[in-house]
Scaffold this motif. Sequence first.
Motif, PDB file in Angstrom:
ATOM      1  N   ASP A   1      -7.846  -3.396  -3.901  1.00 43.00           N
ATOM      2  CA  ASP A   1      -8.414  -3.134  -2.571  1.00 43.00           C
ATOM      3  C   ASP A   1      -7.510  -2.252  -1.714  1.00 43.00           C
ATOM      4  N   LYS A   2      -6.542  -1.589  -2.345  1.00 42.69           N
ATOM      5  CA  LYS A   2      -5.567  -0.809  -1.583  1.00 42.69           C
ATOM      6  C   LYS A   2      -5.523   0.652  -2.024  1.00 42.69           C
ATOM      7  N   SER A   3      -6.551   1.084  -2.756  1.00 39.87           N
ATOM      8  CA  SER A   3      -6.672   2.486  -3.195  1.00 39.87           C
ATOM      9  C   SER A   3      -5.471   2.938  -4.017  1.00 39.87           C
ATOM     10  N   VAL A   4      -4.926   2.025  -4.813  1.00 38.07           N
ATOM     11  CA  VAL A   4      -3.816   2.369  -5.701  1.00 38.07           C
ATOM     12  C   VAL A   4      -4.385   2.709  -7.076  1.00 38.07           C
ATOM     13  N   GLU A   5      -4.019   3.874  -7.574  1.00 37.23           N
ATOM     14  CA  GLU A   5      -4.516   4.343  -8.866  1.00 37.23           C
ATOM     15  C   GLU A   5      -3.499   4.008  -9.953  1.00 37.23           C
ATOM     16  N   VAL A   6      -3.946   3.312 -10.999  1.00 37.35           N
ATOM     17  CA  VAL A   6      -3.069   2.946 -12.119  1.00 37.35           C
ATOM     18  C   VAL A   6      -3.514   3.708 -13.360  1.00 37.35           C
ATOM     19  N   VAL A   7      -2.611   4.504 -13.903  1.00 37.71           N
ATOM     20  CA  VAL A   7      -2.867   5.276 -15.120  1.00 37.71           C
ATOM     21  C   VAL A   7      -2.078   4.643 -16.262  1.00 37.71           C
ATOM     22  N   HIS A   8      -2.749   4.392 -17.386  1.00 39.31           N
ATOM     23  CA  HIS A   8      -2.128   3.732 -18.538  1.00 39.31           C
ATOM     24  C   HIS A   8      -2.100   4.718 -19.703  1.00 39.31           C
ATOM     25  N   ALA A   9      -0.910   5.202 -20.064  1.00 36.06           N
ATOM     26  CA  ALA A   9      -0.772   6.251 -21.076  1.00 36.06           C
ATOM     27  C   ALA A   9      -0.083   5.711 -22.324  1.00 36.06           C
ATOM     28  N   TYR A  10      -0.611   6.094 -23.489  1.00 34.44           N
ATOM     29  CA  TYR A  10      -0.015   5.686 -24.763  1.00 34.44           C
ATOM     30  C   TYR A  10      -0.501   6.640 -25.849  1.00 34.44           C
TER      31      TYR A  10
ATOM     32  N   ASP B   1     -10.486  -2.278 -29.090  1.00 33.62           N
ATOM     33  CA  ASP B   1     -11.585  -1.742 -28.283  1.00 33.62           C
ATOM     34  C   ASP B   1     -11.931  -2.689 -27.141  1.00 33.62           C
ATOM     35  N   TYR B   2     -11.909  -3.978 -27.432  1.00 37.79           N
ATOM     36  CA  TYR B   2     -12.241  -4.984 -26.422  1.00 37.79           C
ATOM     37  C   TYR B   2     -11.234  -4.959 -25.267  1.00 37.79           C
ATOM     38  N   VAL B   3      -9.944  -4.950 -25.593  1.00 36.38           N
ATOM     39  CA  VAL B   3      -8.913  -4.952 -24.559  1.00 36.38           C
ATOM     40  C   VAL B   3      -8.960  -3.650 -23.755  1.00 36.38           C
ATOM     41  N   THR B   4      -9.184  -2.526 -24.447  1.00 28.67           N
ATOM     42  CA  THR B   4      -9.260  -1.240 -23.758  1.00 28.67           C
ATOM     43  C   THR B   4     -10.402  -1.227 -22.748  1.00 28.67           C
ATOM     44  N   GLU B   5     -11.557  -1.756 -23.132  1.00 29.46           N
ATOM     45  CA  GLU B   5     -12.696  -1.801 -22.209  1.00 29.46           C
ATOM     46  C   GLU B   5     -12.447  -2.780 -21.060  1.00 29.46           C
ATOM     47  N   ARG B   6     -11.767  -3.864 -21.339  1.00 31.09           N
ATOM     48  CA  ARG B   6     -11.424  -4.806 -20.269  1.00 31.09           C
ATOM     49  C   ARG B   6     -10.497  -4.145 -19.251  1.00 31.09           C
ATOM     50  N   LEU B   7      -9.531  -3.370 -19.728  1.00 32.62           N
ATOM     51  CA  LEU B   7      -8.625  -2.656 -18.834  1.00 32.62           C
ATOM     52  C   LEU B   7      -9.391  -1.661 -17.967  1.00 32.62           C
ATOM     53  N   ARG B   8     -10.295  -0.936 -18.583  1.00 29.16           N
ATOM     54  CA  ARG B   8     -11.116   0.003 -17.808  1.00 29.16           C
ATOM     55  C   ARG B   8     -11.962  -0.741 -16.777  1.00 29.16           C
ATOM     56  N   GLY B   9     -12.427  -1.932 -17.148  1.00 32.21           N
ATOM     57  CA  GLY B   9     -13.214  -2.732 -16.213  1.00 32.21           C
ATOM     58  C   GLY B   9     -12.429  -3.142 -14.982  1.00 32.21           C
TER      59      GLY B   9
ATOM     60  N   CYS C   1       0.818  -1.227   0.000  1.00 28.77           N
ATOM     61  CA  CYS C   1       0.000   0.000   0.000  1.00 28.77           C
ATOM     62  C   CYS C   1       0.847   1.271   0.000  1.00 28.77           C
ATOM     63  N   LEU C   2       2.057   1.217  -0.561  1.00 27.18           N
ATOM     64  CA  LEU C   2       2.939   2.385  -0.517  1.00 27.18           C
ATOM     65  C   LEU C   2       2.636   3.414  -1.606  1.00 27.18           C
ATOM     66  N   PRO C   3       2.516   3.039  -2.878  1.00 23.28           N
ATOM     67  CA  PRO C   3       2.263   4.074  -3.884  1.00 23.28           C
ATOM     68  C   PRO C   3       0.786   4.451  -3.960  1.00 23.28           C
ATOM     69  N   ARG C   4       0.521   5.733  -4.220  1.00 22.70           N
ATOM     70  CA  ARG C   4      -0.855   6.197  -4.413  1.00 22.70           C
ATOM     71  C   ARG C   4      -1.241   6.132  -5.890  1.00 22.70           C
ATOM     72  N   ARG C   5      -0.297   6.504  -6.747  1.00 22.83           N
ATOM     73  CA  ARG C   5      -0.595   6.509  -8.184  1.00 22.83           C
ATOM     74  C   ARG C   5       0.619   5.998  -8.950  1.00 22.83           C
ATOM     75  N   ILE C   6       0.365   5.080  -9.895  1.00 24.23           N
ATOM     76  CA  ILE C   6       1.408   4.524 -10.756  1.00 24.23           C
ATOM     77  C   ILE C   6       1.023   4.808 -12.204  1.00 24.23           C
ATOM     78  N   VAL C   7       1.977   5.259 -12.990  1.00 23.80           N
ATOM     79  CA  VAL C   7       1.741   5.500 -14.415  1.00 23.80           C
ATOM     80  C   VAL C   7       2.489   4.444 -15.220  1.00 23.80           C
TER      81      VAL C   7
ATOM     82  N   GLY D   1     -10.382  -1.151 -13.575  1.00 25.47           N
ATOM     83  CA  GLY D   1     -10.086   0.080 -12.848  1.00 25.47           C
ATOM     84  C   GLY D   1      -8.887   0.843 -13.352  1.00 25.47           C
ATOM     85  N   VAL D   2      -8.318   0.417 -14.474  1.00 22.37           N
ATOM     86  CA  VAL D   2      -7.179   1.127 -15.049  1.00 22.37           C
ATOM     87  C   VAL D   2      -7.679   2.397 -15.731  1.00 22.37           C
ATOM     88  N   GLN D   3      -7.039   3.524 -15.452  1.00 20.36           N
ATOM     89  CA  GLN D   3      -7.392   4.781 -16.109  1.00 20.36           C
ATOM     90  C   GLN D   3      -6.664   4.857 -17.444  1.00 20.36           C
TER      91      GLN D   3
END
Length: 329
Positions: A37-46, A62-70, A10-16, A72-74
């Motif tokens: 379950d640890k309030s860690v935010e994952v941002v996926h940039a490309y 589109d399918y993989v992108t929606e699965r990633l969003r499902g 539970c150390l990082p708050r946000r990972i890119v 909780g990946v931003q």
Amino acid sequence: ERVACLVLLCLPRRIVVVGGGFLGCEVATKLASAGKDKSVEVVHAYVEPGALYRYVPVYFSDYVTERLRGFGVQERPYTMVLSMHEAVDRQHNLQLVMQGFEKTALDCCHVVFAPTHLEGNVELAKRSGLEIDTTCGGVMVNSEMAARTDVYVAGDTASYPDRVLGRRRMQSFDHSFYSGLLAGSNMALSARKPYQHLPVITSAGGPLDLDIVVLGDIDSNMEMYSIAQMEGHSEAVAQQHWEKWEKGIVYYLRDRRVVGAMLINVTDRTDDVRRLIRSGLKYRHRTEQGIPELEEAITLGFVNPTCRHSSAKGVGLMRNPSGGNEKKS
């Protein structure tokens, strides 16, 4: 692995995670799953419009992108990282300057760079007078992985000839292992064995349930034909407006010839696909019902397969050849 361990603590708050290829998707999914379950935010940039967009048909991207969003990946498509600085916010370590539709700054604790494609480092080779492949990148070698007499190059820096696919440069552990083994053998034993291995790129999808094997040349600018078995009947999937890919294969074609393939949860067919590419199969007939020569090339055992034929970056024409009746392919 180090960042994943920090997530569990539970150390990082946000990972890119930077990179929209196979590795980037795999890393983003696993970090999001570990930090769910640890309030860690994952941002996926490309920079591409969607995940895997450079390599797969639009509908699978589109399918993989929606699965990633499902999970909780931003997802941050159309985004390029311009620079990285020390963060002003004491709760974060870094600040990224990112260019999307507008320039923004994003504070984060960790950045994971996960590119699928890197340029080979050929500076030493240039200074040594070795020939550089300006198209594929890398150092030009012959089929024995020799760049010059008694000078051998292997791995992702080597541009080598393939008897079916032509000259190419590969980045994968499989290629590095087998090309290095052959180069070392030829060098140590003064042998002249040619490199005939067709290497694979693998991606363990983890929580995505997508074990992927890639062979040959794949590019979303090519003509593509997919055969898939879907799981599209659950209420949860229906609410997302897409079907779950249970397993499938995407063929990549150049002048109607199979030059590459992506296997999804059918990794046991890797050798069959390798032989198919080596055979130089070229389909002759295309009908409104599909391309029978590709559907019958390998026995997949799919029930009610869904087939799509698409051109460069096209969404493709979809059909279920069974017409609703149970059929195996």
